[in-house]
Design a protein around this motif. Structure first.
Motif, PDB file in Angstrom:
ATOM      1  N   ALA B 610     -10.174  11.245  -3.343  1.00 51.97           N
ATOM      2  CA  ALA B 610     -11.177  12.037  -2.617  1.00 51.97           C
ATOM      3  C   ALA B 610     -11.466  11.506  -1.214  1.00 51.97           C
ATOM      4  CB  ALA B 610     -12.467  12.124  -3.425  1.00 51.97           C
ATOM      5  N   PRO B 611     -11.406  10.190  -0.992  1.00 50.87           N
ATOM      6  CA  PRO B 611     -11.701   9.711   0.371  1.00 50.87           C
ATOM      7  C   PRO B 611     -10.613  10.034   1.402  1.00 50.87           C
ATOM      8  CG  PRO B 611     -12.116   7.982  -1.262  1.00 50.87           C
ATOM      9  CD  PRO B 611     -11.359   9.078  -1.956  1.00 50.87           C
ATOM     10  N   ILE B 612      -9.416  10.416   0.927  1.00 50.68           N
ATOM     11  CA  ILE B 612      -8.354  10.686   1.908  1.00 50.68           C
ATOM     12  C   ILE B 612      -8.747  11.887   2.761  1.00 50.68           C
ATOM     13  CG2 ILE B 612      -5.951  11.407   2.215  1.00 50.68           C
ATOM     14  CD1 ILE B 612      -5.276   9.949  -0.374  1.00 50.68           C
ATOM     15  N   GLY B 613      -8.815  11.661   4.045  1.00 52.10           N
ATOM     16  CA  GLY B 613      -9.163  12.743   4.967  1.00 52.10           C
ATOM     17  C   GLY B 613     -10.654  12.983   5.101  1.00 52.10           C
ATOM     18  N   THR B 614     -11.467  12.264   4.340  1.00 52.64           N
ATOM     19  CA  THR B 614     -12.913  12.530   4.407  1.00 52.64           C
ATOM     20  C   THR B 614     -13.742  11.315   4.800  1.00 52.64           C
ATOM     21  OG1 THR B 614     -13.256  12.039   2.060  1.00 52.64           O
ATOM     22  CG2 THR B 614     -12.745  14.317   2.617  1.00 52.64           C
ATOM     23  N   VAL B 615     -13.143  10.149   4.852  1.00 56.21           N
ATOM     24  CA  VAL B 615     -13.934   8.986   5.284  1.00 56.21           C
ATOM     25  C   VAL B 615     -13.491   8.553   6.679  1.00 56.21           C
ATOM     26  CG1 VAL B 615     -14.328   8.196   2.927  1.00 56.21           C
ATOM     27  CG2 VAL B 615     -12.417   7.251   4.234  1.00 56.21           C
ATOM     28  N   ILE B 616     -14.412   7.913   7.380  1.00 54.87           N
ATOM     29  CA  ILE B 616     -14.140   7.456   8.753  1.00 54.87           C
ATOM     30  C   ILE B 616     -14.212   5.930   8.730  1.00 54.87           C
ATOM     31  CG2 ILE B 616     -14.752   7.770  11.187  1.00 54.87           C
ATOM     32  CD1 ILE B 616     -16.374  10.245  10.363  1.00 54.87           C
ATOM     33  N   GLN B 617     -13.204   5.325   8.146  1.00 56.34           N
ATOM     34  CA  GLN B 617     -13.142   3.874   7.973  1.00 56.34           C
ATOM     35  C   GLN B 617     -11.733   3.392   8.320  1.00 56.34           C
ATOM     36  OE1 GLN B 617     -14.160   3.414   3.835  1.00 56.34           O
ATOM     37  NE2 GLN B 617     -16.143   4.368   4.088  1.00 56.34           N
ATOM     38  N   ASP B 618     -11.631   2.087   8.444  1.00 61.98           N
ATOM     39  CA  ASP B 618     -10.316   1.477   8.692  1.00 61.98           C
ATOM     40  C   ASP B 618      -9.599   2.099   9.889  1.00 61.98           C
ATOM     41  OD1 ASP B 618      -8.133  -0.118   8.470  1.00 61.98           O
ATOM     42  OD2 ASP B 618      -7.192   1.064   6.882  1.00 61.98           O
ATOM     43  N   PRO B 619     -10.069   1.859  11.093  1.00 58.06           N
ATOM     44  CA  PRO B 619     -11.178   0.958  11.432  1.00 58.06           C
ATOM     45  C   PRO B 619     -12.525   1.684  11.434  1.00 58.06           C
ATOM     46  CG  PRO B 619     -10.138   1.713  13.432  1.00 58.06           C
ATOM     47  CD  PRO B 619      -9.364   2.334  12.299  1.00 58.06           C
ATOM     48  N   ASN B 620     -13.579   0.926  11.243  1.00 60.27           N
ATOM     49  CA  ASN B 620     -14.916   1.474  11.453  1.00 60.27           C
ATOM     50  C   ASN B 620     -15.137   1.673  12.946  1.00 60.27           C
ATOM     51  OD1 ASN B 620     -15.502   1.316   8.725  1.00 60.27           O
ATOM     52  ND2 ASN B 620     -16.253  -0.786   8.898  1.00 60.27           N
ATOM     53  N   ILE B 621     -15.865   2.703  13.281  1.00 57.51           N
ATOM     54  CA  ILE B 621     -16.107   2.996  14.699  1.00 57.51           C
ATOM     55  C   ILE B 621     -17.383   2.291  15.147  1.00 57.51           C
ATOM     56  CG2 ILE B 621     -16.606   4.824  16.369  1.00 57.51           C
ATOM     57  CD1 ILE B 621     -14.945   6.703  14.536  1.00 57.51           C
ATOM     58  N   ASP B 622     -17.304   1.636  16.300  1.00 59.03           N
ATOM     59  CA  ASP B 622     -18.464   0.944  16.861  1.00 59.03           C
ATOM     60  C   ASP B 622     -19.149   1.885  17.859  1.00 59.03           C
ATOM     61  OD1 ASP B 622     -20.271  -0.651  18.225  1.00 59.03           O
ATOM     62  OD2 ASP B 622     -19.014  -2.444  18.067  1.00 59.03           O
ATOM     63  N   TYR B 623     -20.139   2.605  17.378  1.00 59.08           N
ATOM     64  CA  TYR B 623     -20.797   3.613  18.220  1.00 59.08           C
ATOM     65  C   TYR B 623     -21.609   2.979  19.340  1.00 59.08           C
ATOM     66  CZ  TYR B 623     -19.163   6.690  14.585  1.00 59.08           C
ATOM     67  OH  TYR B 623     -18.341   7.355  13.723  1.00 59.08           O
ATOM     68  N   ALA B 624     -22.138   1.805  19.081  1.00 60.30           N
ATOM     69  CA  ALA B 624     -22.894   1.125  20.135  1.00 60.30           C
ATOM     70  C   ALA B 624     -21.977   0.779  21.312  1.00 60.30           C
ATOM     71  CB  ALA B 624     -23.554  -0.129  19.582  1.00 60.30           C
ATOM     72  N   LYS B 625     -20.769   0.370  20.969  1.00 57.93           N
ATOM     73  CA  LYS B 625     -19.808   0.038  22.024  1.00 57.93           C
ATOM     74  C   LYS B 625     -19.405   1.297  22.794  1.00 57.93           C
ATOM     75  CE  LYS B 625     -17.131  -4.009  21.308  1.00 57.93           C
ATOM     76  NZ  LYS B 625     -16.139  -4.666  20.470  1.00 57.93           N
ATOM     77  N   LEU B 626     -19.198   2.373  22.064  1.00 56.93           N
ATOM     78  CA  LEU B 626     -18.859   3.632  22.728  1.00 56.93           C
ATOM     79  C   LEU B 626     -19.965   4.034  23.700  1.00 56.93           C
ATOM     80  CD1 LEU B 626     -17.368   5.938  19.923  1.00 56.93           C
ATOM     81  CD2 LEU B 626     -16.241   5.216  22.022  1.00 56.93           C
ATOM     82  N   ALA B 627     -21.198   3.912  23.229  1.00 58.67           N
ATOM     83  CA  ALA B 627     -22.341   4.284  24.077  1.00 58.67           C
ATOM     84  C   ALA B 627     -22.402   3.384  25.306  1.00 58.67           C
ATOM     85  CB  ALA B 627     -23.637   4.172  23.275  1.00 58.67           C
ATOM     86  N   GLU B 628     -22.206   2.110  25.070  1.00 55.80           N
ATOM     87  CA  GLU B 628     -22.237   1.153  26.186  1.00 55.80           C
ATOM     88  C   GLU B 628     -21.189   1.521  27.234  1.00 55.80           C
ATOM     89  OE1 GLU B 628     -20.725  -2.654  25.220  1.00 55.80           O
ATOM     90  OE2 GLU B 628     -21.683  -3.672  26.902  1.00 55.80           O
ATOM     91  N   GLY B 629     -20.026   1.926  26.758  1.00 59.65           N
ATOM     92  CA  GLY B 629     -18.948   2.295  27.672  1.00 59.65           C
ATOM     93  C   GLY B 629     -19.275   3.501  28.521  1.00 59.65           C
ATOM     94  N   MET B 630     -20.235   4.290  28.058  1.00 59.63           N
ATOM     95  CA  MET B 630     -20.621   5.468  28.845  1.00 59.63           C
ATOM     96  C   MET B 630     -21.940   5.248  29.571  1.00 59.63           C
ATOM     97  SD  MET B 630     -19.321   8.698  26.583  1.00 59.63           S
ATOM     98  CE  MET B 630     -19.396   8.062  24.920  1.00 59.63           C
ATOM     99  N   GLY B 631     -22.360   3.984  29.650  1.00 61.08           N
ATOM    100  CA  GLY B 631     -23.547   3.666  30.437  1.00 61.08           C
ATOM    101  C   GLY B 631     -24.849   3.906  29.702  1.00 61.08           C
ATOM    102  N   VAL B 632     -24.800   3.873  28.388  1.00 62.68           N
ATOM    103  CA  VAL B 632     -26.014   4.113  27.589  1.00 62.68           C
ATOM    104  C   VAL B 632     -26.420   2.831  26.874  1.00 62.68           C
ATOM    105  CG1 VAL B 632     -26.941   5.380  25.592  1.00 62.68           C
ATOM    106  CG2 VAL B 632     -25.512   6.562  27.272  1.00 62.68           C
ATOM    107  N   TRP B 633     -27.679   2.459  26.980  1.00 62.06           N
ATOM    108  CA  TRP B 633     -28.195   1.288  26.260  1.00 62.06           C
ATOM    109  C   TRP B 633     -27.998   1.505  24.770  1.00 62.06           C
ATOM    110  CZ3 TRP B 633     -31.405   0.089  22.315  1.00 62.06           C
ATOM    111  CH2 TRP B 633     -31.883  -1.230  22.233  1.00 62.06           C
ATOM    112  N   SER B 634     -27.608   0.449  24.078  1.00 60.15           N
ATOM    113  CA  SER B 634     -27.315   0.659  22.663  1.00 60.15           C
ATOM    114  C   SER B 634     -27.577  -0.602  21.847  1.00 60.15           C
ATOM    115  CB  SER B 634     -25.859   1.091  22.479  1.00 60.15           C
ATOM    116  OG  SER B 634     -24.988   0.081  22.934  1.00 60.15           O
ATOM    117  N   ALA B 635     -27.713  -0.397  20.551  1.00 62.51           N
ATOM    118  CA  ALA B 635     -27.871  -1.509  19.601  1.00 62.51           C
ATOM    119  C   ALA B 635     -27.124  -1.156  18.322  1.00 62.51           C
ATOM    120  CB  ALA B 635     -29.346  -1.748  19.312  1.00 62.51           C
ATOM    121  N   GLY B 636     -26.626  -2.173  17.666  1.00 63.05           N
ATOM    122  CA  GLY B 636     -25.946  -1.949  16.400  1.00 63.05           C
ATOM    123  C   GLY B 636     -24.497  -2.381  16.451  1.00 63.05           C
TER     124      GLY B 636
END
Lengths: 121, 670
Positions: B610-636
Motif C-alpha cells: 500500500a505505501p508504494i506510490g503513496t508515501v513521501i519518504q526515502d528521502p524525507n523532504i526537509d521543508y524548512a530547508k526548502l523555505a529557507e532557500g526561498m527566503g522564508v524564515w523556517s524551523a523544523g
C-alpha cells in the motif's frame, strides 16, 4: 460500537474465544512491527492514540478476540482484514503492543486544553 | 480612433522588455520601509539549530529600492529608446485596458510573465504605476489561480490572473476548476495572437490558439475574445459583473496581443462602461412563506449550511434564523456559516440529528443528496439516513447555472420544496416570514429546546477536548497537539485560518472542534475541486488580502499539496506577505495510502504494498530547508512535540513583523 457490532463480537467470542485462550508466543516488538506494516497507524496513529479517521485503541484496548471480530467483519469505513492478511497470532501481538503504550496525559493536566474550559464557559 | 500597430513593434525584444519590467517592478513591489534592520533575522533571534533565518535584502536590492522615480523613469526610457523611440510618446491599447481595470478597482493581477501579454504587463508596471492593479509575481500559473481564489475569499473582492491562453492556461486550469467548484469569482486574462500574420514564427505560433478559452469553457461562467478596445472595455465590465453575480464563478477574457500593442490616437473616443453590481437573485416569496410555515411547525428541524455565507452578513442571518427556531445547524463550512462556539452549531452531531429530523433545510448545499444519504464507497452502496416523511427543502443557486461535462453538481436530490435563489439574499425574507408565522406560544415552546442544545454542544466540545489529549506527547506529533499549540499562539491575534488544503479532516477537524471560529473571515474553506496544489498559493493570496485588513494569516499545510506549488513561498517572501505556514508533514499522501490499503484488503491481497506510490519518504523532504532557500524564515523538522511551542512563538514574531514563516512539523497521518 453499534449494537449489531457488539452482538457480532459476542457471538465471535463464544465461537472462537478458545483459539485465543491457547498460550501463544506473544511479542510486543513484533506487534509494533505488524501494527505499522499492515497500516493500523494510518488511521489510529503510530501508538494507537486515534484521531478522526480512527478511534483510540489504547488505553482500554479490547481483547484480541473482539479486535479480530471487528477487523474481520467491519461494516463501516474500517478496511476488512481477513485472516489471510492478518492472522489471529498477529492480532494478539498487536494487542500486546497497544497494551504496552504509555497512557496519554489527562486533558486537565495540559495547560492549553485546560484553558479551553474557561473559554467555553 | 485607433491605428494598426506598426510591424516594427516586434522589434521590442522580450529580453529588453523584461529588463525594464524588472527594474520598474523591483522599485514598486518592494516596500519602502524594508531595511536590513527589520529583516526576519533581526525580527527574531534564536539559537535553535533547527531554525533558519532569512538573509537580509542584498546591497544590490537595497540600491534598487533606493532608486528615485526619476532614475527609474530614465532606466525605462533607455530600454524603450533602444527598441523603438516612437512608442514612448504613444498611448497603447494595453494602457486603455489598464484604465478599464482601474475603473473596476482591481487590486491585483497574479501572473507569471509571458510574451502573449507583454503589452499588458508593461502597461501595468509602467503606465499604471504597478498599483491597482499590482503585478504579483507567481512561479506557476496554477499558483496564480489559487492565489486569486484565496484572495477573493479573504477580501471578498475578485482578483485577476494573467497567462498565456495556451501553455499558461493549461497550467492554471486546475485551480480555475477549484474556483469553479468553490463558486469563487476570478478574472482570467488570456494572452493570444489572433491574427496569424502578426505571429513572428516559432513560439508565437505555439502560444496562439483559435479559441483559447475553449479549454476552460466547461468550468467558467462566461468568456469572450473582444476584437476591439471598445469591445474589451465592455467585455471586461460585463465579465466582472457576471463573475460576481451569484452563482459566482470564474470568467475568461482572451486579450489579443495585437490589440494590446495598438496605438490609441483618440483616447477620449473610447468609453469605459459604468459597472453596476447585480442584486443577487432572491427566492420566490410564496415558496419562502411556505417554508417558513413548515419550519415553525416542525418538531425537529435541522439546517444544513454549506456556501451560504458569501459575506459576514450571511453568518449573522443564519444565527438569527437558527435562534428564532432553536434549530440546530450543521455547518459543512465551505464558508464559515455558523460560529463554532454557538450552542446551535451542532455539526459534530450531524448523523444523529439528520436521522431524527422531520424537516431539513439545505442552504447553498452543493451535495444535498450526500447529506441525506450514507454511502459505503468500498461496497458502492448507499442508503437514506433520514426518516420516512421528512420534509426536504433547499434554497440555493445550484439550478441557476450549471454545465454538463464536469460532474461537480453531484447526485440529484429529490426534495419537497426547491427554491432557486441566493440563500444569503433570501434569508432576510425567510426570517421575516418565520417571525410572521410564529405565535407567542410556539416561540415559548421552541425556546425550551435551548437548554438541551446547550448541553449537547458542551458535551460535544468536552468529548473533543478529551480526545485531543490522546497522543499529546506522541512522536510523530499528533494533529491535535499541532493544531492546539498553534491556536494557543494565535488566539489573541485577529487571526484567520486561510487554508487547510483539500480537507480539514486531514487534521481531524481540530480547528472546527476546538477553536473559537467566531467570524466569517476566520475560516475560508478548502480547495473545493479536490485538485492538489491549492493550499499554499491560496493561503498566500488570502494573506495578501489580510495584510491590508490587519489580520494574522495562518495556513495548515499538507506536505503533498505543498510539493505541487511550493514556489508560492517565494512569492510570499518577495512581496513581503505575512503568513504563518505550519506543515502537516505526515510524509505521505495519507488519504491515498488508506484507500489503496482498503482496496488491497477487500481483494484479500495483503497490505504490504500500500505505501508504494503513496508515501513521501526515502528521502524525507526537509521543508524548512526548502523555505529557507526561498527566503522564508523556517524551523523544523520538529518531531518532539516539546519543540513545537518555542518554534511557533518565534514564527509568530516573524509574521507579526511582516514576513512569512514556516514551521515544519512531522505529524501523525491524521
Amino acid at each position: 460500537m453499534k449494537i449489531t457490532d457488539l452482538a457480532n463480537t459476542l457471538t465471535f467470542l463464544c465461537l472462537f474465544g478458545a483459539k485465543f485462550a491457547v498460550a501463544q508466543d506473544i511479542s510486543i516488538e513484533r506487534g509494533e512491527q505488524t501494527y505499522m506494516r499492515v497500516g493500523c497507524y494510518e488511521c489510529h496513529g503510530t501508538d494507537g492514540k486515534g484521531n478522526e479517521a480512527g478511534p483510540p485503541l489504547t488505553p482500554d484496548t479490547l481483547p484480541p478476540e473482539a479486535i479480530a471480530n471487528f477487523v474481520r467483519f467491519s461494516p463501516g469505513r474500517m478496511p476488512v482484514y481477513p485472516e489471510e492478511i492478518l492472522s489471529d497470532a498477529e492480532i494478539a501481538d498487536i494487542v500486546a503492543y497497544l497494551e504496552s503504550v504509555k497512557p496519554s496525559p489527562d486533558a486537565d493536566s495540559i495547560d492549553i486544553l485546560r484553558a479551553l474550559v474557561s473559554e467555553e464557559n | 480612433m485607433v491605428s494598426s500597430p506598426e510591424k516594427s513593434k516586434s522589434e521590442v525584444g522580450r529580453r529588453n522588455f523584461l529588463k525594464t519590467a524588472v527594474v520598474a517592478g523591483a522599485a514598486t513591489t518592494l516596500p519602502d520601509e524594508v531595511s536590513a534592520a527589520d529583516s526576519p533575522t533581526q525580527a527574531i533571534k534564536s539559537d535553535a539549530q533547527t531554525k533558519r533565518g532569512l538573509a537580509a535584502p542584498s546591497t544590490e536590492q537595497m540600491n534598487m529600492e533606493a532608486s528615485t522615480p526619476d532614475q527609474l523613469a530614465e532606466a525605462s526610457s533607455e530600454q524603450l529608446a533602444s527598441s523603438n523611440s516612437a512608442d514612448t510618446a504613444s498611448s497603447f491599447g494595453s494602457d486603455f485596458m489598464i484604465d478599464v481595470m482601474k475603473s473596476l478597482d482591481l487590486d491585483y493581477v497574479f501572473s507569471n510573465p509571458g510574451s502573449s501579454f507583454l503589452g499588458l504587463h508593461e502597461s501595468i508596471t509602467v503606465y499604471g504605476g504597478n498599483s491597482k492593479p499590482e503585478f504579483i509575481t507567481c512561479m506557476h500559473e496554477e499558483s496564480a489561480a489559487a492565489m486569486a481564489n484565496g484572495y477573493y475569499k479573504a477580501a471578498l473582492k475578485p482578483a485577476a490572473i494573467m497567462c498565456h491562453g495556451t501553455v499558461g492556461l493549461q497550467h492554471a486550469a486546475m485551480n480555475i476548476y477549484n474556483a469553479w467548484c468553490d463558486r469563487v469569482p476570478l478574472i482570467a486574462i488570456l494572452g493570444n495572437t489572433i491574427d496569424a500574420a502578426d505571429r513572428m514564427g516559432g513560439t508565437t505560433w505555439r502560444h496562439s490558439a483559435q479559441d483559447p478559452a475553449a479549454m476552460v469553457r466547461d468550468f467558467t461562467k462566461w468568456d469572450d475574445q473582444p476584437a476591439s478596445l471598445q469591445a474589451f472595455a465592455e467585455s471586461m465590465v460585463r465579465g466582472w459583473k457576471i463573475s460576481t453575480t451569484p452563482p459566482m464563478e470564474p470568467i475568461a477574457l482572451t486579450v489579443d496581443s495585437t490589440l494590446q500593442e495598438m496605438k490609441v490616437d483618440d483616447r477620449d473616443g473610447l468609453a469605459i462602461p459604468k459597472f453596476t453590481p447585480s442584486e443577487p437573485p432572491q427566492g420566490e416569496r410564496g415558496a419562502v412563506r411556505e417554508t417558513a410555515g413548515l419550519l415553525v411547525d416542525a418538531e425537529s428541524p435541522v439546517i444544513i449550511a454549506d456556501r451560504l455565507a458569501r459575506t459576514p452578513e450571511g453568518m449573522s442571518l443564519l444565527v438569527e434564523l437558527a435562534e428564532l427556531l432553536n434549530a440546530p445547524v450543521i455547518d459543512i463550512a465551505s464558508r464559515q456559516n455558523m460560529p463554532t462556539k454557538h450552542y446551535l452549531n451542532q455539526t459534530r452531531q450531524s448523523g444523529r440529528l439528520i436521522s431524527q429530523a422531520d424537516l431539513i433545510l439545505g442552504l447553498e448545499v452543493t451535495d444535498f443528496w450526500g447529506q441525506i444519504n450514507s454511502v459505503n464507497r468500498a461496497e458502492m452502496t448507499s442508503e437514506p439516513r433520514v426518516k420516512e416523511g421528512v420534509k426536504l427543502i433547499t434554497i440555493s443557486v445550484n439550478d441557476l447555472y450549471m454545465k454538463s461535462n464536469y460532474q461537480d453538481f453531484q447526485r440529484y436530490a429529490p426534495v419537497d420544496i426547491s427554491i432557486s435563489g441566493d440563500a444569503e439574499a433570501t434569508l432576510p425574507v425567510l426570517i421575516e416570514e418565520v417571525k410572521e408565522a410564529m405565535s407567542r406560544s410556539r416561540r415559548r415552546t421552541l425556546s425550551q429546546k435551548e437548554k438541551m442544545f446547550r448541553k449537547m454542544h458542551a458535551d460535544s466540545f468536552e468529548e473533543s477536548r478529551q480526545l485531543a489529549a490522546s497522543g499529546w506527547n506522541s512522536s510523530p506529533v499528533s494533529t491535535a497537539r499541532m493544531c492546539m499549540e498553534l491556536y494557543e499562539q494565535i488566539k489573541t491575534e485577529d487571526w484567520a485560518l486561510v487554508s487547510v488544503g483539500a480537507s480539514e479532516r486531514f487534521v481531524s477537524s481540530w480547528p472546527h472542534r476546538l477553536w473559537d471560529i467566531d467570524e466569517h473571515y476566520r475560516y475560508l474553506g478548502i480547495g473545493a475541486g479536490g485538485g492538489v496544489g491549492y493550499g499554499l498559493p491560496a493561503a498566500v493570496g488570502a494573506a495578501l488580502a489580510n495584510k491590508e485588513l490587519g489580520r494574522f494569516s495562518v495556513n495548515i499545510q499538507c506536505d503533498g499539496d505543498f510539493m505541487y506549488a511550493n514556489g508560492a513561498l517565494w512569492t510570499a517572501a518577495h512581496h513581503r506577505i505575512p503568513l504563518l505556514t505550519v506543515m502537516h508533514n505526515n510524509r505521505a499522501y495519507a488519504q491515498e495510502t488508506m484507500l489503496v490499503q482498503g482496496t488491497a484488503n477487500r481483494r484479500k491481497r495483503g497490505v504490504d504494498k500500500a505505501p508504494i506510490g503513496t508515501v513521501i519518504q526515502d528521502p524525507n523532504i526537509d521543508y524548512a530547508k526548502l523555505a529557507e532557500g526561498m527566503g522564508v524564515w523556517s524551523a523544523g523538522p520538529i518531531e518532539d512535540p516539546e519543540d513545537l511551542r518555542p518554534a511557533l512563538i518565534d514564527a509568530v514574531k516573524v509574521v507579526k513583523s511582516g514576513y512569512p514563516a514556516l514551521v515544519d512539523v512531522v505529524t501523525q497521518m491524521r
